[in-house]
Design a protein around this motif. Structure first.
Motif, short mmCIF file in Angstrom:
data_model
loop_
_atom_site.label_atom_id
_atom_site.label_comp_id
_atom_site.label_asym_id
_atom_site.label_seq_id
_atom_site.Cartn_x
_atom_site.Cartn_y
_atom_site.Cartn_z
N GLU A 111 0.85 -1.20 0.00
CA GLU A 111 0.00 0.00 0.00
C GLU A 111 0.88 1.25 0.00
O GLU A 111 0.56 2.25 -0.64
N GLU A 128 -12.06 1.06 -6.34
CA GLU A 128 -10.77 1.49 -6.92
C GLU A 128 -10.68 1.11 -8.40
O GLU A 128 -10.29 1.92 -9.23
N GLN A 133 -11.70 -2.29 -3.15
CA GLN A 133 -11.07 -2.59 -4.44
C GLN A 133 -12.08 -2.53 -5.58
O GLN A 133 -11.71 -2.19 -6.71
N SER A 149 2.05 1.66 -3.37
CA SER A 149 0.96 2.26 -4.16
C SER A 149 0.96 3.78 -3.98
O SER A 149 0.77 4.53 -4.94
N TYR A 174 1.48 6.43 -7.10
CA TYR A 174 0.54 7.48 -7.48
C TYR A 174 1.16 8.87 -7.36
O TYR A 174 0.83 9.76 -8.15
N GLU A 179 -4.08 5.77 -0.50
CA GLU A 179 -3.18 4.62 -0.30
C GLU A 179 -2.48 4.70 1.05
O GLU A 179 -2.30 3.68 1.72
N HIS A 235 -2.53 -1.74 -11.82
CA HIS A 235 -2.03 -1.75 -10.44
C HIS A 235 -3.13 -2.16 -9.47
O HIS A 235 -2.93 -3.00 -8.60
N GLU A 236 -4.30 -1.56 -9.64
CA GLU A 236 -5.42 -1.89 -8.73
C GLU A 236 -5.83 -3.35 -8.87
O GLU A 236 -6.22 -3.99 -7.90
N HIS A 287 -4.91 3.42 3.42
CA HIS A 287 -4.98 1.95 3.36
C HIS A 287 -3.80 1.32 4.12
O HIS A 287 -3.97 0.34 4.85
N VAL A 346 -3.51 -5.26 -6.82
CA VAL A 346 -3.85 -5.11 -5.39
C VAL A 346 -5.02 -6.02 -5.04
O VAL A 346 -5.00 -6.72 -4.02
N GLN A 362 -5.39 10.16 -4.72
CA GLN A 362 -5.29 8.70 -4.74
C GLN A 362 -4.16 8.23 -3.82
O GLN A 362 -4.29 7.26 -3.08
FE1 OFO Z 1 -4.89 0.43 -1.71
O1 OFO Z 1 -5.94 0.24 -3.17
FE2 OFO Z 1 -5.23 1.17 -4.52
O2 OFO Z 1 -3.61 0.40 -4.59
#
Ligand code: OFO
Length: 169
Positions: A18, A131, A128, A21, A25, A51, A94-95, A54, A98, A47
């Motif tokens: 995370e 996302e 998710q 991530s 971003y 993250e 990427h998502e 998260h 994840v 974004q």
């Molecule tokens: Fe943490 O959901 Fe986006 O990477």
């Protein structure tokens, strides 16, 4: 420690992913900012803030469960892209990565019959869906805009309005 070492290690690994991530971003935002696309840059900075949220949610849970939230080396982010569309396509990929990782965590927690962690991970399963949907919608919009420069810059202006609001839970 109540939860298995295998599950704890995977949770710590995900906290670090995370954070990766977040950096990915920020790198996207930085590339967009350099190109003068302040709205798109803002979107990805928000974004990145999500993250961080998260990651800290994992951090808190790991500590509550008696684990050690060790910080790993974060690999270098992608710093250069051919287009805005390429950035958003990478964000969607990427998502998806994840999501696969969260599902893998859920598999371990289910195998361990670790119900508290399953409940904790459910938040990420739901998150998710959102996302991936956000990134897919952005790709659809960019494809509709195509070569229309006025519509593109109007979209950039709209994205300047996105703000980070920490979820209540
Ligand atoms: Fe943490 O959901 Fe986006 O990477």
């Amino acid at each position: 420690m109540k939860i298995s070492q295998e599950l704890m290690d995977a949770m710590v690994d995900q906290m670090n992913y995370e954070l990766l991530s977040e950096f990915a971003y920020i790198a996207m935002a930085s590339h967009l900012k350099k190109d003068g696309l302040d709205g798109f840059a803002n979107y990805f900075m928000v974004q990145a803030a999500e993250e961080r949220f998260h990651a800290m949610k994992f951090y808190n849970y790991i500590n509550e469960q008696g684990g050690h939230a060790k910080i790993a080396a974060i690999p270098e982010s992608i710093n250069s892209y051919d287009s805005v569309l390429a950035i958003v396509e990478e964000a969607l990929e990427h998502e998806r990565r994840v999501t696969a990782r969260i599902y893998n965590l859920m598999d371990i927690a289910t195998k361990d019959r670790e119900y508290a962690t399953i409940s904790f991970l459910n938040w990420y399963v739901d998150e998710q869906v959102e996302e991936e949907d956000n990134m897919q919608s952005m790709i659809d919009k960019l494809n509709r805009i195509g070569e229309n420069k006025a519509a593109f810059y109007h979209y950039d202006e709209q994205l300047a309005a996105r703000v980070f609001t920490p979820p209540v839970k």
